[in-house]
Scaffold this active site. Structure first.
Site, PDB file in Angstrom:
ATOM      1  N   HIS A  78      69.881  16.698  58.712  1.00  0.00           N
ATOM      2  CA  HIS A  78      69.654  15.221  58.098  1.00  0.00           C
ATOM      3  C   HIS A  78      69.982  14.504  59.611  1.00  0.00           C
ATOM      4  CE1 HIS A  78      70.048  11.966  55.835  1.00  0.00           C
ATOM      5  NE2 HIS A  78      71.252  11.940  55.591  1.00  0.00           N
ATOM      6  N   GLU A  80      70.390  11.144  59.659  1.00  0.00           N
ATOM      7  CA  GLU A  80      71.497   9.854  59.421  1.00  0.00           C
ATOM      8  C   GLU A  80      72.545  10.170  60.689  1.00  0.00           C
ATOM      9  OE1 GLU A  80      72.897   8.679  55.707  1.00  0.00           O
ATOM     10  OE2 GLU A  80      73.378   6.809  56.490  1.00  0.00           O
ATOM     11  N   ASP A  82      75.588   9.724  60.948  1.00  0.00           N
ATOM     12  CA  ASP A  82      76.806  10.159  60.881  1.00  0.00           C
ATOM     13  C   ASP A  82      76.860  11.769  61.215  1.00  0.00           C
ATOM     14  OD1 ASP A  82      75.355  10.225  58.477  1.00  0.00           O
ATOM     15  OD2 ASP A  82      77.080  10.929  57.042  1.00  0.00           O
ATOM     16  N   HIS A 146      69.297  13.299  51.185  1.00  0.00           N
ATOM     17  CA  HIS A 146      69.722  11.902  50.944  1.00  0.00           C
ATOM     18  C   HIS A 146      68.565  10.995  51.694  1.00  0.00           C
ATOM     19  CE1 HIS A 146      72.215   8.200  52.612  1.00  0.00           C
ATOM     20  NE2 HIS A 146      71.777   7.977  51.370  1.00  0.00           N
ATOM     21  N   ASP A 165      74.087  16.492  53.184  1.00  0.00           N
ATOM     22  CA  ASP A 165      74.901  15.331  52.269  1.00  0.00           C
ATOM     23  C   ASP A 165      75.120  15.910  50.792  1.00  0.00           C
ATOM     24  OD1 ASP A 165      75.218  13.298  54.177  1.00  0.00           O
ATOM     25  OD2 ASP A 165      73.749  11.941  53.373  1.00  0.00           O
ATOM     26  N   HIS A 228      79.760  16.725  54.627  1.00  0.00           N
ATOM     27  CA  HIS A 228      81.010  15.827  54.555  1.00  0.00           C
ATOM     28  C   HIS A 228      82.091  16.822  53.588  1.00  0.00           C
ATOM     29  CE1 HIS A 228      79.247  12.510  56.204  1.00  0.00           C
ATOM     30  NE2 HIS A 228      78.263  12.434  55.302  1.00  0.00           N
TER      31      HIS A 228
END
Ligand code: FEO
Length: 408
Positions: A78, A80, A82, A146, A165, A228
């Protein structure tokens, strides 16, 4: 700064962010974690990275297992920030020429985000497998779970699904596994995460879940490692089953009354409406925008069938806090909600009409016109809220919400 062993030759090497309280508009009351995983094999592989400021923390954990320069390759499930924000710094340390494997859309996102970093990006196709030596990884397309780039990596030899995610939550503790955290705590945080992050994507998530089940993959999963929160090692099927339920967005006989007030008149209306809905055996949650954060409102709203919104009129407009929460909720594209608008006013009274229109634009079913009151209402003035409560209660499922209704 210790790594945590997940399985033989697989380690959690991510970062703990105890302090974050605002994750792009989501209130992360318990902080967050950026999970990254190291697989030690003939090709030592890092799965996902961390937010840029946390790269030294990741490297310190990796260094307790292998010299970071011995990492042969990175998988970016992913893009993104973060999970990918730390890639330029990380690759500078482990070797700029080392490959980063990602989906086609991941390549686009990483190139766009890090134009000058000269990352050695290589794409993988859905269904493709990669040998790491004794272990291997299979890549699954999970577009919009996501982002458009999102993909899962599955290690069949160990039954580990690296799910980016999906199945995650914003919660920071020193504990890494589901059996080390109370289930009422992770139940709330997992739902809050789904409601605030994944609600717009319930259709692609349902499709991804369907393929996980129909391909027989679900039966092979022993551990789920999200990007996460906690790692699911005790009963990974439980969180998959909750996702299968949440994607349906089934309404419950519950109403969230979201409101703000200038001189307590709209507050009086909200309280009165709450009582009227309670009399109709609807579970009620009153949430003033003076004391509640938008992301907590969304969590409650996710499990509710009705969204009731009250706003006073200020300068011919709805109250700013109400405009904000409605804008946030509209982006989440909730399904299967009924609702209603109300509000007090002094002169012109546009707010309730504007709220009604905003709810309509969100595809909320509105079984009753908006209810407005000029100046300060007394109980006798509020009969319109009784008829609104009855109309909304009729449109909701008739089964009462059970006493053990929680965040499931
Ligand atoms: Fe945790 Fe979509 O990033």
């Amino acid at each position: 700064m210790e790594p945590v062993k997940v399985a033989e030759n697989v380690y959690w090497v991510g970062a703990l962010d105890y302090e974050i309280r605002d994750f792009h508009g989501y209130r992360t009351q318990q902080g967050s974690t950026y999970n990254a995983y190291l697989i030690v094999d003939e090709k030592t592989t890092l799965i996902d990275a961390v937010k840029a400021p946390f790269v030294p923390e990741l490297l310190r954990r990796v260094a307790k297992i292998v010299d970071p320069q011995k990492i042969d390759q990175v998988i970016s499930n992913h893009a993104e920030m973060d999970h990918a924000g730390g890639l330029p710094h990380l690759m500078h340390i482990i070797g700029r020429d080392k490959p980063i494997y990602t989906s086609k859309m991941g390549e686009k996102a990483l190139r766009g985000q890090f134009q000058n970093a000269h990352l050695n990006l290589k794409t993988v196709n859905p269904g493709e497998s990669m040998s790491l030596g004794r272990l291997s990884l299979q890549f699954l397309e999970t577009r919009m779970v996501h982002w458009p780039d999102s993909m899962f990596s599955f290690c069949p030899e160990l039954g580990i699904l690296f799910s980016q995610d999906a199945f995650g939550m914003h919660m920071c503790t020193s504990r890494r596994f589901d059996d080390e955290v109370a289930s009422n705590v992770w139940s709330y945080e997992a739902l809050k995460y789904f409601a605030n992050i994944l609600t717009p994507y319930t259709t692609p998530i349902a499709k991804a879940l369907e393929s996980v089940v129909s391909s027989g993959l679900l039966a092979k999963i022993k551990i789920i490692c999200p990007d996460h929160g906690i790692i699911w090692r005790t009963n990974p099927a439980e969180i998959v089953s909750r996702y299968s339920k949440w994607v349906k967005q089934e309404p419950a006989r519950k109403a969230v009354i979201v409101y703000d007030s200038m001189w307590r008149s709209t507050e009086k209306m909200a309280t009165y409406l709450g009582d009227a809905l309670s009399r109709e055996n609807v579970l009620v949650k009153l949430m003033s925008m003076k004391t509640n954060h938008r992301s907590d409102v969304i969590t409650e709203l996710f499990t509710a069938g009705a969204v009731m919104v009250g706003s006073p009129t200020i300068n011919n407009e709805m109250y700013p806090t109400i405009a904000e929460v409605l804008s946030y909720a509209r982006g989440l594209k909730f399904q299967n909600k009924v609702g209603g608008a109300f509000g007090s006013y002094g002169w012109s009274g546009e707010s309730a009409k504007n709220v009604q229109a905003a709810l309509q634009s969100m595809n909320v079913q509105l079984p009753h016109p908006e209810v407005r009151h000029q100046w300060v209402p007394e109980e006798a003035d509020l009969s319109g809220l009784n008829t609104m409560a009855k109309a909304v209660a009729t449109a909701l499922p008739q089964e009462a919400v059970p006493s053990d209704f929680g965040y499931m």
